[in-house]
Design an enzyme around this catalytic site. Structure first.
Site, PDB file in Angstrom:
ATOM      1  CG  ASP A  74      29.688 -14.335  37.015  1.00 52.84           C
ATOM      2  OD1 ASP A  74      29.975 -13.083  36.708  1.00 52.84           O
ATOM      3  OD2 ASP A  74      28.507 -14.595  36.193  1.00 52.84           O
ATOM      4  CB  SER A  75      31.846 -10.758  40.243  1.00 54.66           C
ATOM      5  OG  SER A  75      30.387 -10.283  39.913  1.00 54.66           O
ATOM      6  CG  ASP A 262      28.465 -17.460  30.830  1.00 58.24           C
ATOM      7  OD1 ASP A 262      28.107 -16.553  30.063  1.00 58.24           O
ATOM      8  OD2 ASP A 262      28.241 -17.502  32.110  1.00 58.24           O
ATOM      9  CB  CYS A 315      27.117 -35.820  17.504  1.00 63.89           C
ATOM     10  SG  CYS A 315      27.843 -35.290  19.329  1.00 63.89           S
ATOM     11  CB  CYS A 317      29.395 -36.517  22.062  1.00 64.66           C
ATOM     12  SG  CYS A 317      27.858 -37.495  22.209  1.00 64.66           S
TER      13      CYS A 317
HETATM   14 ZN   LIG Z   1      26.456 -36.965  20.590  1.00 69.96          ZN
END
Ligand SMILES: [Zn+2]
Length: 361
Positions: A74-75, A262, A315, A317
């Site tokens: 990002d700038s 983002d 999930c 993860c």
């Molecule tokens: Zn998870």
């Protein structure tokens, strides 16, 4: 798919914010384990700590943070302008650039220009660079929004020129050149958005970002202006919905044509014990078009003390595969920093899973 010097980028994609070359609480291997394709670093913040020269000598931000995949920068304009808006003593904005007072106590006035922003982004070696733009306050008057568009267009031209100069000065063949994204400003005014897009499109950018606030002052998604801005950018140029946002907002924006997202929400929420979970036991049963397709799990809630299952069975993860919700609850309870890491891993994976589901719409 976009080919970058650090591998392919498949759209749509979610980029967590690694503002200071770190996604808080997790490292680059953790990001890979969550299926994160790219990160967004901040040119301005990294120019102050650890400094652009140091990063350049370190071989760029990829080498510095051990990240082998695409990175956007990002700038830095958004942070500087927010700071000045909150307290005008921190500086002013003129056509030349952003004049700000260094917050490090030296009280020295510094000029942050479009050229400087691009030079910094080249020092970082990022794959996707973003033009410095003038981001007005969400309550800006028509006159202020108009001035912001004029400045954004002028700065886009200067960014483009500096980018071309830096590109032509490259001596080593380091693979595909970086991409440069323009930013479409114009507040909530359709005519101003149109004018901004019409004036910066001919500059030949590789993609465009949504400038300004993607939410209305009431906190709802600014649907009309987001949809209009997406239409103003011709296919196949990728559109970056800067700062969007909530899972349901990402789904809506994807349907409008936005492809890169983002947001700090999943990482910030993780640190506040707020976890995202799909409202289905399996991922293939999730319909992201349905209202309420996900819910929050508050890890600190006493009712999770004996929850021997994972946060979510949908999930995969590292946290859900290895630990129970009761364990995460305990880690928060005893205030161990591992809680931040595991919760962040889970929320990041929720967002990358969300984008996988969205891509099938
Ligand atoms: Zn998870």
């Amino acid at each position: 798919m976009i080919e970058t010097a650090h591998g392919p980028l498949h759209l749509p994609a979610y980029f967590p914010d690694a503002t200071r070359a770190v996604v808080r609480s997790v490292d680059s291997r953790d990001l890979e384990a969550c299926g994160v394709q790219g990160v967004v670093v901040n040119a301005f913040h990294l120019s102050t700590h650890p400094g652009a020269g140091l990063l350049k000598r370190a071989g760029g931000v990829h080498a510095f943070m051990g990240w082998h995949h695409p990175a956007a920068s990002d700038s830095g304009g958004f942070q500087l302008m927010s700071m000045i808006r909150e307290n005008p003593r921190y500086g002013t904005v003129s056509t030349r650039g952003i004049h700000f007072v260094d917050a490090d106590g030296t009280r020295e006035r510094t000029l942050f220009t479009p050229e400087r922003s691009i030079r910094l982004q080249f020092d970082l070696g990022t794959d996707l660079m973003i033009c410095l733009d003038d981001c007005p306050s969400p309550t800006a008057s028509r006159g202020e929004a108009e001035a912001s568009v004029e400045r954004t267009v002028q700065w886009a031209g200067r960014c483009r020129a500096e980018f071309d100069l830096r590109l032509s000065a490259r001596t080593k063949d380091t693979g595909p050149r970086p991409l440069l994204f323009g930013v479409v400003q114009g507040g909530y005014d359709p005519a101003l958005r149109r004018r901004c897009a019409e004036e910066i499109l001919p500059l030949g950018f590789d993609g465009f970002g949504f400038g300004g606030w993607p939410l209305t002052p009431a906190g709802d998604l600014a649907e009309e202006i987001l949809a209009l801005t997406a239409k103003l950018v011709p296919d196949p140029l990728p559109r970056f919905a800067l700062g969007v946002g909530k899972p349901e907002h990402i789904v809506r924006c994807y349907q409008m044509g936005w492809r890169i997202f983002d947001t700090v929400l999943p990482t910030r929420d993780a640190r506040h014990q707020r976890l995202y979970a799909f409202d289905a036991p399996r991922l293939d049963q999730v319909d992201v078009r349905a209202t309420g397709f996900y819910h929050f799990v508050y890890a600190g809630d006493k009712k999770h003390t004996r929850q021997t299952g994972p946060i979510s069975t949908a999930c995969d993860c590292p946290c859900c595969r290895n630990y129970s919700l009761a364990y995460l609850h305990h880690l928060f309870d005893v205030n161990d920093t591992l809680a931040y890491r595991l919760a962040t891993l889970h929320n990041l994976r929720f967002y990358t899973q969300l984008l996988e589901l969205v891509s099938k719409l």
